[in-house]
Design a protein around this motif. Structure first.
Motif, PDB file in Angstrom:
ATOM      1  N   UNK A 224     -27.184   2.698  25.441  1.00  0.00           N
ATOM      2  CA  UNK A 224     -26.304   2.707  24.268  1.00  0.00           C
ATOM      3  C   UNK A 224     -26.481   3.976  23.436  1.00  0.00           C
ATOM      4  N   UNK A 225     -27.704   4.514  23.388  1.00  0.00           N
ATOM      5  CA  UNK A 225     -27.932   5.739  22.631  1.00  0.00           C
ATOM      6  C   UNK A 225     -27.275   6.929  23.326  1.00  0.00           C
ATOM      7  N   UNK A 226     -27.295   6.924  24.676  1.00  0.00           N
ATOM      8  CA  UNK A 226     -26.669   8.034  25.404  1.00  0.00           C
ATOM      9  C   UNK A 226     -25.154   7.897  25.459  1.00  0.00           C
ATOM     10  N   UNK A 234     -20.210  -4.431  25.810  1.00  0.00           N
ATOM     11  CA  UNK A 234     -21.375  -5.280  25.614  1.00  0.00           C
ATOM     12  C   UNK A 234     -21.092  -6.367  24.579  1.00  0.00           C
ATOM     13  N   UNK A 235     -20.459  -5.989  23.476  1.00  0.00           N
ATOM     14  CA  UNK A 235     -20.099  -6.977  22.462  1.00  0.00           C
ATOM     15  C   UNK A 235     -19.078  -7.964  23.002  1.00  0.00           C
ATOM     16  N   UNK A 236     -18.152  -7.474  23.809  1.00  0.00           N
ATOM     17  CA  UNK A 236     -17.151  -8.349  24.407  1.00  0.00           C
ATOM     18  C   UNK A 236     -17.799  -9.355  25.356  1.00  0.00           C
ATOM     19  N   UNK A 237     -18.774  -8.879  26.130  1.00  0.00           N
ATOM     20  CA  UNK A 237     -19.472  -9.773  27.062  1.00  0.00           C
ATOM     21  C   UNK A 237     -20.283 -10.828  26.325  1.00  0.00           C
ATOM     22  N   UNK A 238     -20.919 -10.408  25.237  1.00  0.00           N
ATOM     23  CA  UNK A 238     -21.704 -11.379  24.470  1.00  0.00           C
ATOM     24  C   UNK A 238     -20.823 -12.470  23.891  1.00  0.00           C
ATOM     25  N   UNK A 239     -19.626 -12.104  23.469  1.00  0.00           N
ATOM     26  CA  UNK A 239     -18.725 -13.111  22.906  1.00  0.00           C
ATOM     27  C   UNK A 239     -18.216 -14.071  23.974  1.00  0.00           C
ATOM     28  N   UNK A 240     -18.238 -13.623  25.243  1.00  0.00           N
ATOM     29  CA  UNK A 240     -17.761 -14.472  26.342  1.00  0.00           C
ATOM     30  C   UNK A 240     -18.910 -14.960  27.215  1.00  0.00           C
ATOM     31  N   UNK A 241     -20.124 -14.911  26.715  1.00  0.00           N
ATOM     32  CA  UNK A 241     -21.295 -15.223  27.540  1.00  0.00           C
ATOM     33  C   UNK A 241     -21.259 -16.654  28.082  1.00  0.00           C
ATOM     34  N   UNK A 242     -20.830 -17.602  27.246  1.00  0.00           N
ATOM     35  CA  UNK A 242     -20.858 -19.005  27.690  1.00  0.00           C
ATOM     36  C   UNK A 242     -19.856 -19.254  28.806  1.00  0.00           C
ATOM     37  N   UNK A 243     -18.668 -18.682  28.682  1.00  0.00           N
ATOM     38  CA  UNK A 243     -17.653 -18.884  29.722  1.00  0.00           C
ATOM     39  C   UNK A 243     -18.088 -18.229  31.036  1.00  0.00           C
ATOM     40  N   UNK A 244     -18.757 -17.072  30.932  1.00  0.00           N
ATOM     41  CA  UNK A 244     -19.254 -16.423  32.148  1.00  0.00           C
ATOM     42  C   UNK A 244     -20.344 -17.270  32.795  1.00  0.00           C
ATOM     43  N   UNK A 245     -21.201 -17.843  31.981  1.00  0.00           N
ATOM     44  CA  UNK A 245     -22.281 -18.680  32.512  1.00  0.00           C
ATOM     45  C   UNK A 245     -21.712 -19.881  33.273  1.00  0.00           C
ATOM     46  N   UNK A 246     -20.698 -20.504  32.702  1.00  0.00           N
ATOM     47  CA  UNK A 246     -20.074 -21.651  33.382  1.00  0.00           C
ATOM     48  C   UNK A 246     -19.411 -21.210  34.692  1.00  0.00           C
ATOM     49  N   UNK A 275     -16.848  -7.900  33.273  1.00  0.00           N
ATOM     50  CA  UNK A 275     -15.637  -7.799  32.494  1.00  0.00           C
ATOM     51  C   UNK A 275     -14.504  -8.617  33.139  1.00  0.00           C
ATOM     52  N   UNK A 276     -14.437  -8.613  34.477  1.00  0.00           N
ATOM     53  CA  UNK A 276     -13.425  -9.422  35.170  1.00  0.00           C
ATOM     54  C   UNK A 276     -13.668 -10.909  34.947  1.00  0.00           C
ATOM     55  N   UNK A 277     -14.937 -11.310  34.996  1.00  0.00           N
ATOM     56  CA  UNK A 277     -15.237 -12.732  34.774  1.00  0.00           C
ATOM     57  C   UNK A 277     -14.942 -13.138  33.345  1.00  0.00           C
ATOM     58  N   UNK A 278     -15.233 -12.226  32.397  1.00  0.00           N
ATOM     59  CA  UNK A 278     -14.958 -12.552  30.998  1.00  0.00           C
ATOM     60  C   UNK A 278     -13.465 -12.633  30.723  1.00  0.00           C
ATOM     61  N   UNK A 279     -12.674 -11.860  31.462  1.00  0.00           N
ATOM     62  CA  UNK A 279     -11.224 -11.877  31.247  1.00  0.00           C
ATOM     63  C   UNK A 279     -10.548 -13.084  31.872  1.00  0.00           C
TER      64      UNK A 279
END
Length: 283
Positions: A224-226, A234-246, A275-279
């Motif tokens: 993230x620093x680079x 990353x923020x988008x994935x965190x918001x969709x973490x539960x749906x990806x887990x399921x 990103x595909x799984x989150x979408x």
């Protein structure tokens, strides 16, 4: 003590006490030659014995100028203002550190390490002091100056060639004798313009990347620093973490997909798959 055993610092102190300029001397051999010439001149001026010694009449120039050794050092008026908060109160331990660094011209003293310190000790000392003195955290008077001097000291001592030259001649490569050209009060600043902020970011990015045992959090922080743009997915994935887990629980084979990509593109493939799984593309 013979002249050949004297260090560069001792030679300069003797020449300073004698009021002899050595601004044109850039090597130790030249300083030794200047010292020998000074001592030879002083010996020739001694009166020979055997008769009454007449007291020389002081010249107007010598009588009007006090001896260098008898003149007390002038106090630094700005020293009392260093290491203080904007309201004028004392900065405590950090304030004392600021005053110590700003008043020092020795790289080892600035980092508070011994001359035999290794690379890891230098890194540890730099990181500890840099966290205290970084301008975003330290608002004390002189704090930014101390931060820059700390960066110059570490930049020199962490380089084997520069450190060897500094240990031999008491100054960094490219610096004139008798001082350190740069933007710091007292003529200190290093022979090169060190980007203190860039050095700080680089050091702590390396620390995060090498955080022991394949530290995932450290790797993410370094990435993230680079590349700050990584924060968005990353923020988008965190918001969709539960749906990806399921989704992964329902279709375990999706975990294997990133490993089918060549190793040099595996990280990008993993991000793309998430990103595909989150979408909802695999729903």
């Amino acid at each position: 003590m013979s002249n050949s055993n004297l260090s560069v610092k001792q030679i300069k102190q003797i020449l300073d006490a004698a009021g002899v300029s050595y601004a044109d001397c850039t090597e130790r051999s030249e300083l030794l030659q200047r010292l020998q010439q000074t001592r030879a001149g002083a010996t020739n001026k001694k009166p020979s014995g055997g008769g009454p010694r007449s007291r020389p009449r002081p010249s107007p120039s010598s009588s009007s100028r006090p001896a260098a050794s008898s003149e007390p050092p002038k106090p630094n008026r700005n020293a009392a203002r260093l290491g203080r908060n904007p309201d004028g109160s004392d900065g405590g331990e950090v304030g004392a550190t600021v005053r110590r660094i700003c008043s020092s011209k020795d790289y080892y003293d600035i980092l508070a390490v011994g001359r035999s310190s290794g690379d890891e000790e230098l890194k540890k000392a730099y990181r500890k002091l840099a966290l205290k003195l970084h301008p975003d955290k330290c608002k004390l008077t002189g704090g930014e100056e101390a931060f820059k001097k700390l960066s110059s000291a570490y930049s020199c001592l962490s380089d084997a060639s520069k450190r060897s030259h500094y240990d031999t001649f008491g100054q960094e490569q490219g610096e004139g004798p008798g001082g350190f050209p740069g933007g710091f009060p007292g003529g200190f600043g290093g022979a090169h313009n060190i980007d203190a902020e860039q050095l700080f970011r680089t050091m702590f990015a390396q620390q995060a990347a090498g955080g022991g045992g394949g530290d995932i959090i450290g790797g993410v922080m370094s990435t993230c620093m680079r590349n700050p743009w990584v924060l968005l997915p990353l923020l988008f994935l965190l918001s969709s973490a539960w749906s990806i887990f399921e989704l992964v629980l329902q279709r375990p084979l999706l975990i294997v997909l990133p490993f089918l990509v060549p190793a040099e593109y595996r990280k990008q493939g993993l991000i793309f798959a998430f990103m595909l799984m989150a979408s909802g593309a695999f729903s």
